[in-house]
Design a protein around this motif. Structure first.
Motif, PDB file in Angstrom:
ATOM      1  N   LEU A  12      -6.210  81.217 -21.409  1.00 40.41           N
ATOM      2  CA  LEU A  12      -7.286  81.805 -20.413  1.00 40.41           C
ATOM      3  C   LEU A  12      -8.114  81.083 -19.720  1.00 40.41           C
ATOM      4  O   LEU A  12      -8.359  81.113 -18.676  1.00 40.41           O
ATOM      5  CB  LEU A  12      -7.846  82.864 -21.470  1.00 40.41           C
ATOM      6  CG  LEU A  12      -7.139  83.999 -22.017  1.00 40.41           C
ATOM      7  CD1 LEU A  12      -8.042  84.981 -22.967  1.00 40.41           C
ATOM      8  CD2 LEU A  12      -6.483  84.874 -21.010  1.00 40.41           C
ATOM      9  N   ALA A  16      -8.227  80.809 -15.914  1.00 38.21           N
ATOM     10  CA  ALA A  16      -9.666  81.283 -15.319  1.00 38.21           C
ATOM     11  C   ALA A  16      -9.888  80.067 -14.373  1.00 38.21           C
ATOM     12  O   ALA A  16     -10.313  80.301 -13.119  1.00 38.21           O
ATOM     13  CB  ALA A  16     -10.634  81.487 -16.229  1.00 38.21           C
ATOM     14  N   ASN A 116      -3.579  92.410 -12.524  1.00 39.65           N
ATOM     15  CA  ASN A 116      -4.473  93.197 -13.152  1.00 39.65           C
ATOM     16  C   ASN A 116      -3.875  93.954 -14.464  1.00 39.65           C
ATOM     17  O   ASN A 116      -4.563  94.014 -15.367  1.00 39.65           O
ATOM     18  CB  ASN A 116      -4.865  94.063 -11.998  1.00 39.65           C
ATOM     19  CG  ASN A 116      -6.104  95.006 -12.294  1.00 39.65           C
ATOM     20  OD1 ASN A 116      -7.309  94.303 -12.856  1.00 39.65           O
ATOM     21  ND2 ASN A 116      -6.058  96.200 -12.405  1.00 39.65           N
ATOM     22  N   GLN A 118      -1.709  92.857 -16.487  1.00 36.34           N
ATOM     23  CA  GLN A 118      -1.338  92.014 -17.429  1.00 36.34           C
ATOM     24  C   GLN A 118      -3.111  91.428 -17.911  1.00 36.34           C
ATOM     25  O   GLN A 118      -3.059  91.207 -18.919  1.00 36.34           O
ATOM     26  CB  GLN A 118      -0.726  90.821 -16.871  1.00 36.34           C
ATOM     27  CG  GLN A 118      -0.472  89.574 -18.091  1.00 36.34           C
ATOM     28  CD  GLN A 118       0.227  90.063 -19.019  1.00 36.34           C
ATOM     29  OE1 GLN A 118       1.434  90.633 -18.758  1.00 36.34           O
ATOM     30  NE2 GLN A 118      -0.051  89.877 -20.077  1.00 36.34           N
ATOM     31  N   THR A 119      -3.812  91.438 -17.181  1.00 37.85           N
ATOM     32  CA  THR A 119      -5.324  91.215 -17.422  1.00 37.85           C
ATOM     33  C   THR A 119      -5.970  92.138 -18.674  1.00 37.85           C
ATOM     34  O   THR A 119      -6.513  91.786 -19.623  1.00 37.85           O
ATOM     35  CB  THR A 119      -6.273  91.069 -16.409  1.00 37.85           C
ATOM     36  OG1 THR A 119      -5.699  89.778 -15.631  1.00 37.85           O
ATOM     37  CG2 THR A 119      -7.736  90.656 -16.851  1.00 37.85           C
ATOM     38  N   ASP A 122      -4.244  91.474 -21.656  1.00 32.63           N
ATOM     39  CA  ASP A 122      -4.573  90.300 -22.199  1.00 32.63           C
ATOM     40  C   ASP A 122      -6.111  90.352 -23.130  1.00 32.63           C
ATOM     41  O   ASP A 122      -6.240  90.078 -23.982  1.00 32.63           O
ATOM     42  CB  ASP A 122      -4.873  89.002 -21.210  1.00 32.63           C
ATOM     43  CG  ASP A 122      -3.638  88.429 -20.729  1.00 32.63           C
ATOM     44  OD1 ASP A 122      -2.669  88.769 -21.473  1.00 32.63           O
ATOM     45  OD2 ASP A 122      -3.663  87.813 -19.626  1.00 32.63           O
ATOM     46  N   THR A 149     -13.258  87.670 -23.536  1.00 34.41           N
ATOM     47  CA  THR A 149     -13.064  88.725 -22.650  1.00 34.41           C
ATOM     48  C   THR A 149     -13.929  88.868 -21.523  1.00 34.41           C
ATOM     49  O   THR A 149     -13.329  89.403 -20.367  1.00 34.41           O
ATOM     50  CB  THR A 149     -13.199  90.178 -23.666  1.00 34.41           C
ATOM     51  OG1 THR A 149     -14.518  90.332 -23.926  1.00 34.41           O
ATOM     52  CG2 THR A 149     -12.248  89.862 -24.847  1.00 34.41           C
ATOM     53  N   LEU A 152     -12.270  87.379 -18.209  1.00 33.37           N
ATOM     54  CA  LEU A 152     -11.025  88.247 -18.001  1.00 33.37           C
ATOM     55  C   LEU A 152     -11.555  89.666 -17.251  1.00 33.37           C
ATOM     56  O   LEU A 152     -10.920  90.193 -16.077  1.00 33.37           O
ATOM     57  CB  LEU A 152     -10.089  88.684 -19.154  1.00 33.37           C
ATOM     58  CG  LEU A 152      -9.425  87.505 -19.600  1.00 33.37           C
ATOM     59  CD1 LEU A 152      -8.562  88.033 -21.079  1.00 33.37           C
ATOM     60  CD2 LEU A 152      -8.336  87.085 -18.657  1.00 33.37           C
ATOM     61  N   ASN A 153     -12.634  90.239 -17.722  1.00 27.64           N
ATOM     62  CA  ASN A 153     -13.144  91.366 -17.306  1.00 27.64           C
ATOM     63  C   ASN A 153     -13.695  91.262 -15.696  1.00 27.64           C
ATOM     64  O   ASN A 153     -13.597  92.028 -14.731  1.00 27.64           O
ATOM     65  CB  ASN A 153     -14.201  92.167 -18.001  1.00 27.64           C
ATOM     66  CG  ASN A 153     -13.602  92.643 -19.317  1.00 27.64           C
ATOM     67  OD1 ASN A 153     -12.471  93.386 -19.113  1.00 27.64           O
ATOM     68  ND2 ASN A 153     -14.297  92.880 -20.333  1.00 27.64           N
ATOM     69  N   LEU A 155     -12.474  89.063 -13.636  1.00 27.86           N
ATOM     70  CA  LEU A 155     -11.236  88.934 -12.812  1.00 27.86           C
ATOM     71  C   LEU A 155     -11.093  90.541 -12.376  1.00 27.86           C
ATOM     72  O   LEU A 155     -10.636  90.771 -11.249  1.00 27.86           O
ATOM     73  CB  LEU A 155     -10.066  88.402 -13.282  1.00 27.86           C
ATOM     74  CG  LEU A 155     -10.136  86.742 -13.707  1.00 27.86           C
ATOM     75  CD1 LEU A 155      -8.964  86.589 -14.589  1.00 27.86           C
ATOM     76  CD2 LEU A 155     -10.386  86.212 -12.447  1.00 27.86           C
ATOM     77  N   ARG A 156     -11.058  91.386 -13.266  1.00 25.36           N
ATOM     78  CA  ARG A 156     -10.655  92.805 -13.145  1.00 25.36           C
ATOM     79  C   ARG A 156     -11.766  93.258 -12.179  1.00 25.36           C
ATOM     80  O   ARG A 156     -11.258  93.981 -11.101  1.00 25.36           O
ATOM     81  CB  ARG A 156     -10.492  93.382 -14.263  1.00 25.36           C
ATOM     82  CG  ARG A 156      -9.649  93.085 -15.196  1.00 25.36           C
ATOM     83  CD  ARG A 156      -9.203  93.902 -16.324  1.00 25.36           C
ATOM     84  NE  ARG A 156      -8.798  95.180 -15.789  1.00 25.36           N
ATOM     85  CZ  ARG A 156      -9.497  96.549 -16.095  1.00 25.36           C
ATOM     86  NH1 ARG A 156     -10.039  96.518 -17.382  1.00 25.36           N
ATOM     87  NH2 ARG A 156      -9.071  97.541 -15.901  1.00 25.36           N
TER      88      ARG A 156
END
Length: 169
Positions: A12, A16, A116, A118-119, A122, A149, A152-153, A155-156
């Motif tokens: 990750l 990132a 998205n 996949q995120t 993940d 997390t 990743l959030n 990125l979303r």
């Protein structure tokens, strides 16, 4: 499990880093970003591309509106309450991923749409690992996974903002 957690966090972190180090502004003579290409591509008229984007926004909104809301839990030292919250979050994210997989995005968004989804998956995998750590009473490790997390959030959220998509609560 520590090695697996370290591997997940490492992957990750690399992803990132690659995301944040990519060029964000087009240089002179390069093609515009995907969001601009939705306005006019050789295969679609501008009104068709806009209609596709609006239909995509509506489909994402329908998925988000169909999801149950999960109230944020009050801070609790009781691990079973935290685990129950995380399990409900995972179930909700699984529903979200399934709903998003059923959407046909505009061609210009396909790669980002799939990334998205996949995120979302993940994040769910990390939350499952966090549950395992909590149940093993490895709270500092669980907190570190929870922190992972967040990126990743982000990125979303950036994807949703880029295309003016409704945010799933």
């Amino acid at each position: 499990t520590r090695l697996a957690a370290a591997a997940v966090v490492g992957v990750l972190a690399i992803g990132a880093t690659a995301f944040f180090l990519r060029p964000t502004a087009p240089d002179a003579g390069t093609t515009p970003r995907a969001s601009a290409s939705l306005i006019a591509t050789p295969s679609t008229a501008p009104s068709d591309a806009l209609a596709q984007l609006q239909a995509y926004r509506a489909a994402v909104g329908a998925v988000c509106n169909s999801l149950p809301s999960i109230p944020d839990p009050a801070p609790s030292p009781i691990s079973s309450a935290v685990v129950a919250f995380l399990q409900a979050t995972i179930a909700r994210q699984n529903q979200e991923a399934a709903g998003l997989e059923a959407i046909q995005p505009p061609a210009a968004l396909t790669t980002e749409h799939l990334a998205n989804i996949q995120t979302v998956k993940d994040v769910s995998a990390l939350l499952n690992h966090e549950i395992e750590l909590i149940q093993a009473n490895k709270l500092p490790e669980a907190a570190a996974v929870d922190e992972a997390t967040g990126s990743l959030n982000t990125l979303r959220e950036q994807f949703a903002i880029r295309y003016a998509l409704p945010a799933c609560p």
